[in-house]
Write a protein that holds these residues in place. Structure first.
Motif, PDB file in Angstrom:
ATOM      1  N   PRO A 153      41.213  48.583  49.996  1.00 16.18           N
ATOM      2  CA  PRO A 153      41.504  47.146  50.178  1.00 16.18           C
ATOM      3  C   PRO A 153      42.999  46.829  50.065  1.00 16.18           C
ATOM      4  CG  PRO A 153      40.889  47.534  47.906  1.00 16.18           C
ATOM      5  CD  PRO A 153      40.894  48.886  48.580  1.00 16.18           C
ATOM      6  N   ASN A 155      44.486  44.796  47.867  1.00 17.62           N
ATOM      7  CA  ASN A 155      45.074  44.305  46.617  1.00 17.62           C
ATOM      8  C   ASN A 155      45.647  45.386  45.713  1.00 17.62           C
ATOM      9  OD1 ASN A 155      42.436  45.133  46.057  1.00 17.62           O
ATOM     10  ND2 ASN A 155      42.274  43.797  44.291  1.00 17.62           N
ATOM     11  N   SER A 180      44.085  49.493  53.929  1.00 12.80           N
ATOM     12  CA  SER A 180      43.899  48.112  54.399  1.00 12.80           C
ATOM     13  C   SER A 180      44.862  47.832  55.543  1.00 12.80           C
ATOM     14  CB  SER A 180      44.190  47.152  53.250  1.00 12.80           C
ATOM     15  OG  SER A 180      44.411  45.853  53.763  1.00 12.80           O
ATOM     16  N   GLY A 209      44.099  51.036  60.986  1.00 16.49           N
ATOM     17  CA  GLY A 209      43.275  50.184  61.848  1.00 16.49           C
ATOM     18  C   GLY A 209      42.342  49.279  61.086  1.00 16.49           C
ATOM     19  N   LYS A 211      38.195  47.282  61.964  1.00 16.00           N
ATOM     20  CA  LYS A 211      36.769  47.581  62.098  1.00 16.00           C
ATOM     21  C   LYS A 211      36.477  48.783  63.020  1.00 16.00           C
ATOM     22  CE  LYS A 211      32.387  45.487  63.488  1.00 16.00           C
ATOM     23  NZ  LYS A 211      31.645  46.589  62.924  1.00 16.00           N
ATOM     24  N   PHE A 228      34.391  53.537  49.539  1.00 17.22           N
ATOM     25  CA  PHE A 228      34.920  52.257  50.034  1.00 17.22           C
ATOM     26  C   PHE A 228      35.172  51.339  48.856  1.00 17.22           C
ATOM     27  CE2 PHE A 228      34.236  47.791  50.915  1.00 17.22           C
ATOM     28  CZ  PHE A 228      35.038  47.554  52.020  1.00 17.22           C
ATOM     29  N   VAL A 229      36.255  50.575  48.940  1.00 13.79           N
ATOM     30  CA  VAL A 229      36.506  49.504  47.972  1.00 13.79           C
ATOM     31  C   VAL A 229      36.981  48.292  48.763  1.00 13.79           C
ATOM     32  CG1 VAL A 229      37.817  48.788  45.943  1.00 13.79           C
ATOM     33  CG2 VAL A 229      37.119  51.172  46.164  1.00 13.79           C
ATOM     34  N   TYR A 237      27.982  46.482  54.496  1.00 17.52           N
ATOM     35  CA  TYR A 237      27.982  47.003  55.866  1.00 17.52           C
ATOM     36  C   TYR A 237      28.319  48.515  55.865  1.00 17.52           C
ATOM     37  CZ  TYR A 237      29.757  47.970  60.551  1.00 17.52           C
ATOM     38  OH  TYR A 237      29.983  48.550  61.770  1.00 17.52           O
ATOM     39  N   ILE A 238      29.311  48.869  55.079  1.00 16.47           N
ATOM     40  CA  ILE A 238      29.742  50.285  55.017  1.00 16.47           C
ATOM     41  C   ILE A 238      28.593  51.132  54.467  1.00 16.47           C
ATOM     42  CG2 ILE A 238      31.373  51.907  53.889  1.00 16.47           C
ATOM     43  CD1 ILE A 238      32.906  50.022  55.774  1.00 16.47           C
ATOM     44  N   GLY A 253      32.282  46.557  45.785  1.00 13.43           N
ATOM     45  CA  GLY A 253      32.470  45.244  46.405  1.00 13.43           C
ATOM     46  C   GLY A 253      33.228  44.269  45.523  1.00 13.43           C
ATOM     47  N   GLY A 254      33.038  42.993  45.793  1.00 17.84           N
ATOM     48  CA  GLY A 254      33.766  41.933  45.107  1.00 17.84           C
ATOM     49  C   GLY A 254      33.198  41.628  43.724  1.00 17.84           C
ATOM     50  N   CYS A 286      39.642  42.735  41.298  1.00 19.95           N
ATOM     51  CA  CYS A 286      38.196  42.650  41.091  1.00 19.95           C
ATOM     52  C   CYS A 286      37.844  42.535  39.618  1.00 19.95           C
ATOM     53  CB  CYS A 286      37.523  43.862  41.690  1.00 19.95           C
ATOM     54  SG  CYS A 286      37.989  45.368  40.837  1.00 19.95           S
TER      55      CYS A 286
HETATM   56  P1  NAD Z   1      38.007  43.650  52.753  1.00 25.42           P
HETATM   57  O1  NAD Z   1      36.565  43.894  52.537  1.00 25.42           O
HETATM   58  O2  NAD Z   1      38.414  42.561  53.674  1.00 25.42           O
HETATM   59  O3  NAD Z   1      38.705  44.983  53.335  1.00 25.42           O
HETATM   60  C1  NAD Z   1      38.514  46.241  52.724  1.00 25.42           C
HETATM   61  C2  NAD Z   1      38.682  47.339  53.770  1.00 25.42           C
HETATM   62  O4  NAD Z   1      37.706  47.164  54.805  1.00 25.42           O
HETATM   63  C3  NAD Z   1      40.043  47.323  54.468  1.00 25.42           C
HETATM   64  O5  NAD Z   1      40.457  48.635  54.679  1.00 25.42           O
HETATM   65  C4  NAD Z   1      39.764  46.611  55.774  1.00 25.42           C
HETATM   66  O6  NAD Z   1      40.653  47.020  56.800  1.00 25.42           O
HETATM   67  C5  NAD Z   1      38.331  47.032  56.078  1.00 25.42           C
HETATM   68  N1  NAD Z   1      37.582  46.023  56.837  1.00 25.42           N
HETATM   69  C6  NAD Z   1      37.786  44.683  56.860  1.00 25.42           C
HETATM   70  N2  NAD Z   1      36.885  44.083  57.650  1.00 25.42           N
HETATM   71  C7  NAD Z   1      36.074  45.057  58.135  1.00 25.42           C
HETATM   72  C8  NAD Z   1      34.928  45.060  59.003  1.00 25.42           C
HETATM   73  N3  NAD Z   1      34.457  43.933  59.525  1.00 25.42           N
HETATM   74  N4  NAD Z   1      34.350  46.231  59.272  1.00 25.42           N
HETATM   75  C9  NAD Z   1      34.820  47.377  58.748  1.00 25.42           C
HETATM   76  N5  NAD Z   1      35.895  47.441  57.918  1.00 25.42           N
HETATM   77  C10 NAD Z   1      36.517  46.295  57.607  1.00 25.42           C
HETATM   78  O7  NAD Z   1      38.660  43.458  51.310  1.00 25.42           O
HETATM   79  P2  NAD Z   1      40.153  43.033  50.972  1.00 25.42           P
HETATM   80  O8  NAD Z   1      40.328  41.590  51.286  1.00 25.42           O
HETATM   81  O9  NAD Z   1      41.115  44.019  51.548  1.00 25.42           O
HETATM   82  O10 NAD Z   1      40.166  43.265  49.391  1.00 25.42           O
HETATM   83  C11 NAD Z   1      39.752  42.294  48.463  1.00 25.42           C
HETATM   84  C12 NAD Z   1      38.311  42.515  48.067  1.00 25.42           C
HETATM   85  O11 NAD Z   1      38.155  43.812  47.505  1.00 25.42           O
HETATM   86  C13 NAD Z   1      37.845  41.550  46.983  1.00 25.42           C
HETATM   87  O12 NAD Z   1      36.544  41.147  47.284  1.00 25.42           O
HETATM   88  C14 NAD Z   1      37.883  42.390  45.725  1.00 25.42           C
HETATM   89  O13 NAD Z   1      37.015  41.967  44.694  1.00 25.42           O
HETATM   90  C15 NAD Z   1      37.480  43.722  46.261  1.00 25.42           C
HETATM   91  N6  NAD Z   1      37.910  44.796  45.375  1.00 25.42           N
HETATM   92  C16 NAD Z   1      36.927  45.393  44.640  1.00 25.42           C
HETATM   93  C17 NAD Z   1      37.272  46.391  43.751  1.00 25.42           C
HETATM   94  C18 NAD Z   1      36.215  47.053  42.916  1.00 25.42           C
HETATM   95  O14 NAD Z   1      36.544  48.008  42.241  1.00 25.42           O
HETATM   96  N7  NAD Z   1      34.979  46.604  42.935  1.00 25.42           N
HETATM   97  C19 NAD Z   1      38.613  46.789  43.623  1.00 25.42           C
HETATM   98  C20 NAD Z   1      39.573  46.175  44.408  1.00 25.42           C
HETATM   99  C21 NAD Z   1      39.198  45.159  45.289  1.00 25.42           C
END
Ligand code: NAD
Length: 490
Positions: A153, A155, A180, A209, A211, A228-229, A237-238, A253-254, A286
């Motif tokens: 992600p 952050n 990301s 890249g 999606k 995945f994070v 979805y992943i 996830g979130g 998160c």
């Molecule tokens: P995001 O889900 O938008 O993106 C995460 C990754 O998925 C990125 O690499 C992005 O390019 C890819 N992605 C985005 N849309 C996609 C799609 N439609 N299909 C396939 N891949 C896609 O998350 P973000 O905004 O980058 O990060 C913030 C989120 O991550 C928050 O919800 C946060 O809570 C969470 N997070 C969770 C943890 C944890 O340990 N649980 C840690 C850090 C961040």
């Protein structure tokens, strides 16, 4: 350390040990401090992913033949290089993610802790061997999976990838990393550091890249596991798509993290712990607390939090929001909560920007009191420096609110009563619990990971639990016929 926003960085893929331009759609990277373009890349196409996986696979065959001790030597060198270049790398992390320089360094250092855990596997990961019957021995042997992947992600551009890469590679896998698309620039510096450390070609592959690139990874038959994070909808979805293609998947996830605040809590611990938790990384982590469950008369403690947070200086001890879109979403959420009857104790909207960064996405810490338990501010992951206070008559009401939230990442309790802390620890549904700690991140060798909508898949992403995710355990049972003559070699 003074933040220096970089000029435009040309970002490429790293495939088979060579920097290679993407062949897909052109993308830009924007600094949340200035809203200027600081990087550019082209997405990786499916064809490029296929080529990358082929090269990763042949690299893996040689890498996996090396002993664990030999692979670990590369990780020791990697650590040295990261520490040598910590200012340079942290500057890029800050510039693209909006963190303060101190937060960027702290994130990288936390990633280095995971790397240190990976370097200790040669001594720690002793598996097991025992005589299960007379002259019959059973043992475990750990085997890498082959080519594995990680999708990370915005952050934590260095820390989250470092949760996965050092452990997966030290175990003997080849790793395909898709950072990301909002904060991909740090990946160039991590990749360069591993290459300088002596990692052979193909063992770390970098693909850029969104999606389409992710889908090519999920569909590729030779990628055996995906970490995945990110946000919960994408994590789901992943998990589903990866499993459909018969991969092992762990998708974090979130979150919506709750703090149980009891009247007997230590005011100093509350002030610091709660303030740090919801304002650190501008609330974009998160583990950030976002709901304060105020049980009984805790007004003096809430005043302590307001006092602590009021001294925060934007640009010094709090950074920016990742994008103008996110900033708008957060300001709307504050307004909505106000309209629903919440009292705004601190309104962080339209703050004075730090000098030189007037175009940044600034939101100062915001505290909303008397938030309704079923409102957006109470239930949704807002991902910003906003603390929603829900007033609760008793512990049962507070517990019900925490338990009914679909997420399950972290929860904390502030109290001096051990029995009450234990009750909350046992009954909260979150996977990581803090007692008088606002950000209860487990440290190595303990594993990191929540429950429910905060994690899809089995096991955790770091520490001891992650070893089994990135490997197979072979079970070997042995019996030898006894030696007839002691002098058979002569
Ligand atoms: P995001 O889900 O938008 O993106 C995460 C990754 O998925 C990125 O690499 C992005 O390019 C890819 N992605 C985005 N849309 C996609 C799609 N439609 N299909 C396939 N891949 C896609 O998350 P973000 O905004 O980058 O990060 C913030 C989120 O991550 C928050 O919800 C946060 O809570 C969470 N997070 C969770 C943890 C944890 O340990 N649980 C840690 C850090 C961040």
């Amino acid at each position: 350390m003074q933040l220096r926003i970089p000029k435009k960085i040309d970002l490429q893929n790293y495939i088979g040990g060579k920097w290679t331009p993407g062949q897909g759609e052109k993308r830009i990277v924007i600094s949340p401090y200035t809203n200027t373009i600081i990087g550019e890349f082209k997405e990786s196409t499916k064809k490029q992913i296929n080529d990358a996986v082929k090269k990763a696979h042949s690299g893996h065959l040689e890498w996996a033949q090396r002993s664990l001790k030999e692979r670990t030597q590369v990780m020791f060198k990697f650590r040295e290089i990261l520490l040598r270049d910590i200012d340079k790398i942290s500057n890029v992390i800050s510039s693209e993610s909006g963190k303060t320089c101190a937060e960027a360094q702290a994130g990288l250092m936390k990633g280095i802790e995971v790397l240190e855990f990976a370097t200790s596997l040669q001594n720690l990961d002793r598996l097991g061997r025992m005589e299960v019957s007379k002259d019959i021995f059973c043992e475990y042997r750990r085997e890498p999976l082959g080519v594995v992947a990680g999708i990370t992600p915005f952050n934590f551009p260095a820390m989250v990838p470092m949760w996965m890469i050092p452990i997966a590679i030290t175990i003997g896998n080849a790793f395909v990393w898709k950072p990301s698309d909002k904060t991909p620039l740090t990946s160039k510096f991590i990749t360069d550091s591993l290459t300088e450390a002596g990692l052979p070609a193909g063992i770390l592959t970098l693909v850029q890249g969104g999606k389409q690139t992710v889908d090519a990874i999920l569909e590729h038959p030779d990628i055996k596991a995906v970490g995945f994070v990110g946000s919960s909808p994408i994590a789901k979805y992943i998990y589903q798509t990866g499993a459909q293609h018969l991969k092992r998947v762990l998708a974090l996830g979130g979150a919506k993290n709750h703090i149980f605040l009891l009247p007997d809590a230590d005011p100093a611990l509350v002030g610091q712990g709660v303030a740090d938790s919801f304002t650190g990384c501008a609330g974009q982590r998160c583990m950030a607390a976002s709901v304060l469950l105020a049980i009984g008369d805790v007004d003096p403690l809430i005043n302590k939090i307001v006092e602590k947070v009021s001294s925060i200086k934007l640009g010094e001890n709090m950074g920016t929001i990742i994008s103008t879109t996110s900033l708008e979403k957060l300001t709307k959420a504050i307004e909505k909560s106000k309209k629903e009857g919440a009292k705004i104790l601190l309104d962080g909207r339209n703050p004075k920007s730090p000098k030189g960064f007037e175009k940044g996405n600034w939101l100062a810490p915001s505290i909303l009191d008397n938030v309704k338990p079923n409102s957006e501010a109470a239930c949704e992951e807002l991902f910003g420096p906003i603390l929603s206070i829900i007033r609760c008559k008793n512990i049962e009401q507070a517990m019900k609110i925490e338990n009914e939230n679909p997420y399950g990442n972290a929860a904390s309790v502030f109290t001096q009563n051990g029995a009450m802390a234990e009750f909350i620890t046992q009954n909260a549904r979150a996977g990581m619990i803090g007692i008088n700690i606002g950000v209860p991140v487990p440290r190595e060798p303990f594993s990191f990971g929540g429950f429910y909508e905060s994690k899809f898949g089995h096991g955790d992403i770091t520490g001891e639990s992650s070893l089994n995710f990135w490997s197979n355990l072979k079970k070997v049972t042995t019996k030898w016929s006894s030696v007839k003559s002691k002098n058979w070699m002569s």
